[in-house]
Design an enzyme around this catalytic site. Structure first.
Site, short mmCIF file in Angstrom:
data_model
loop_
_atom_site.label_atom_id
_atom_site.label_comp_id
_atom_site.label_asym_id
_atom_site.label_seq_id
_atom_site.Cartn_x
_atom_site.Cartn_y
_atom_site.Cartn_z
N GLY A 131 0.53 -5.26 0.83
CA GLY A 131 -0.08 -5.03 -0.47
C GLY A 131 -0.73 -6.23 -1.14
N GLU B 120 4.73 -7.09 5.37
CA GLU B 120 3.77 -6.35 6.20
C GLU B 120 2.36 -6.44 5.67
OE1 GLU B 120 5.22 -2.38 5.61
OE2 GLU B 120 6.96 -2.66 6.91
N PRO B 121 1.79 -7.63 5.61
CA PRO B 121 0.45 -7.74 5.06
C PRO B 121 -0.60 -7.27 6.05
CG PRO B 121 1.15 -9.84 5.92
CD PRO B 121 2.30 -8.90 6.13
N CYS C 272 -26.18 11.91 6.16
CA CYS C 272 -26.66 12.97 5.26
C CYS C 272 -25.63 13.33 4.20
CB CYS C 272 -27.01 14.19 6.08
SG CYS C 272 -28.25 13.79 7.27
N1 LLP Z 1 3.00 -1.39 4.86
C1 LLP Z 1 2.87 -0.08 4.57
C2 LLP Z 1 4.04 0.79 4.65
C3 LLP Z 1 1.61 0.43 4.18
O1 LLP Z 1 1.49 1.71 3.88
C4 LLP Z 1 0.49 -0.44 4.11
C5 LLP Z 1 -0.83 0.06 3.73
C6 LLP Z 1 0.68 -1.79 4.44
C7 LLP Z 1 1.96 -2.24 4.80
C8 LLP Z 1 -0.43 -2.80 4.40
O2 LLP Z 1 -0.96 -2.93 3.13
P1 LLP Z 1 -1.99 -4.11 2.80
O3 LLP Z 1 -1.26 -5.41 2.95
O4 LLP Z 1 -3.13 -4.01 3.75
O5 LLP Z 1 -2.41 -3.84 1.42
N2 LLP Z 1 -7.51 2.19 3.24
C9 LLP Z 1 -7.13 1.53 2.00
C10 LLP Z 1 -5.79 0.86 2.11
C11 LLP Z 1 -4.68 1.77 2.50
C12 LLP Z 1 -3.37 1.05 2.65
C13 LLP Z 1 -2.34 1.91 3.24
N3 LLP Z 1 -1.07 1.28 3.47
C14 LLP Z 1 -8.26 0.59 1.61
O6 LLP Z 1 -9.26 0.52 2.31
O7 LLP Z 1 -8.16 -0.08 0.57
#
Ligand code: LLP
Length: 403
Positions: free
Chosen positions: A224, A258-259, A325
């Site tokens: 996140g 979990e980045p 489209c």
């Molecule tokens: N761990 C879990 C359980 C998750 O659901 C996610 C992302 C992450 C880690 C990694 O999150 P991050 O560090 O990348 O923020 N498609 C969307 C983002 C969806 C994220 C889903 N889960 C976008 O393009 O902004």
């Protein structure tokens, strides 16, 4: 970097990733947790290219996967199975079975129904499945509603009370080994206070579990960490890590995070070429060869991605749109760009995360090629799809010979 050279060699649309920057970001985050045992499990969904996963695996990274396909990608790329987490709200029995057989670090369970499924699959295999439970701390992550996941109304995880009863159930099962606890409240978080609040709530549960002899070894704070797409203030990694460490004072466990976006987002660009310009009722459109099927974020979330031109001439307002489209097919709206001609290059910034992995073949468009830049050199890490790739799984009677 010579974008024109990359275009001449690989053509556009083209994803370009800077592997040296990705390495630095991984290492910067890892070092913030150096005071404790920690494991960074890169979220494969952000960018699952095998060469990128291999580079991270070589650095010692673990991987957060949300399908057995992602688990297999990570393993193929050289990940250690004991550094792989399998998350997601809906895992099929066949996926659970493979995950247990691959002996991964833990399956992250998101409901009581799933706990029962994991137990019964483990029993069938006569193995003990290591699990963690995804707790939903009911905390507002203050991000886009589509990527906020830590509130009661979201489909993810279970509330604290339910989590307790699930841990007890797991403890009393011969086929489950509860080793972890997990939360993930949302993505693109710029304010990290909600993560710290969540960590406190979940750490409290940890103590209650200890009191009933459930000894959790992995504290997983999810991903996140937000990045800079426009003028956002970047997250201070030191403060991010300190807040988490603070909530775990006196506990002997491994911190997992979990980045996804933080590691790769700012390290990728999408190169696209102008096809032509068009003016409709005074509105200027720049039509380019990349579209929503290549980068969905602007269409899906109204996300902003800066777009740069290589020209320095006077600019005017325009929308940058793709050939798909759909009126929703745009890469940017109301931005300023110089007058452009067919073939001119544009660079879509910060496209390393959730770019290629969310791409599709909509409108029978072949997906882009991907290139890595490492130590000043470029190399192809994924070929552009061909028309043959697009149709290869389709079965048409009496038709096959044509292609
Ligand atoms: N761990 C879990 C359980 C998750 O659901 C996610 C992302 C992450 C880690 C990694 O999150 P991050 O560090 O990348 O923020 N498609 C969307 C983002 C969806 C994220 C889903 N889960 C976008 O393009 O902004």
């Amino acid at each position: 970097m010579d974008y024109q050279e990359l275009k001449n060699i690989y053509d556009t649309p083209l994803y370009v990733y800077n592997f040296d920057d990705i390495k630095s970001r991984y290492e910067a985050l890892k070092s913030e947790f150096k005071a404790r045992k920690s494991l960074i499990c890169y979220a494969v969904k952000a960018n699952s290219n095998l060469s990128l996963l291999k580079m991270l695996a070589d650095l010692g990274s673990g991987f957060d996967c949300v399908s057995i396909g992602e688990v297999k990608r990570a393993i193929l790329a050289g990940a250690k199975s004991y550094k792989i987490i399998f998350s997601g709200v809906g895992k099929k029995d066949s996926e659970i079975k493979e995950a247990i057989n691959l002996d991964i670090l833990m399956i992250n369970v998101e409901s009581s129904a799933e706990l029962l499924r994991v137990e019964s699959v483990a029993k069938e295999l006569n193995k003990k499945a290591r699990i963690s439970i995804r707790v939903n701390p009911n905390i507002d992550a203050k991000t886009h509603p589509y990527i906020s996941t830590g509130l009661k109304e979201n489909k993810f995880g279970v509330d604290i009370e339910k989590a307790k009863s699930m841990y007890l159930k797991a403890k009393n099962s011969s086929f489950l080994d509860p080793v972890g606890i997990h939360f993930h409240i949302g993505s693109q978080l710029l304010d990290i206070t909600p993560v710290h609040e969540a960590a406190k709530v979940v750490a409290k549960l940890l103590n209650e579990l200890k009191a009933v002899d459930i000894d959790i070894k992995f504290f997983d704070v999810g991903g996140g960490i937000g990045i800079r797409y426009n003028k956002e203030e970047p997250v201070n990694l030191y403060q991010y890590a300190q807040g988490i460490l603070e909530s775990l004072k006196g506990q002997d466990l491994t911190i997992v995070c979990e980045p996804g976006r933080y590691i790769v987002g700012e390290c990728g660009e999408l190169l696209t070429s102008v096809i032509y310009e068009k003016i409709n009722d005074k509105k200027r459109f720049v039509i380019v060869d990349a579209a929503m099927n290549d980068l969905l974020r602007p269409s899906l979330y109204g996300a902003y991605h800066e777009i740069l031109s290589l020209k320095n001439t006077q600019t005017s307002n325009c929308d940058v749109v793709g050939p798909v489209c759909e009126s929703g097919d745009f890469l940017a709206k109301d931005i300023n760009l110089p007058d452009l001609e067919s073939g001119d290059l544009l660079v879509v910034k910060n496209a390393g995360a959730y770019g290629f992995t969310m791409s599709s073949n909509y409108n029978t468009r072949a997906r882009a090629a991907e290139v890595a830049i490492e130590a000043g050199k470029h190399r192809l890490i994924r070929k552009r799809e061909s028309f043959e790739d697009l149709i290869k799984n389709e079965l048409v009677e009496d038709f096959g010979a044509k292609y």
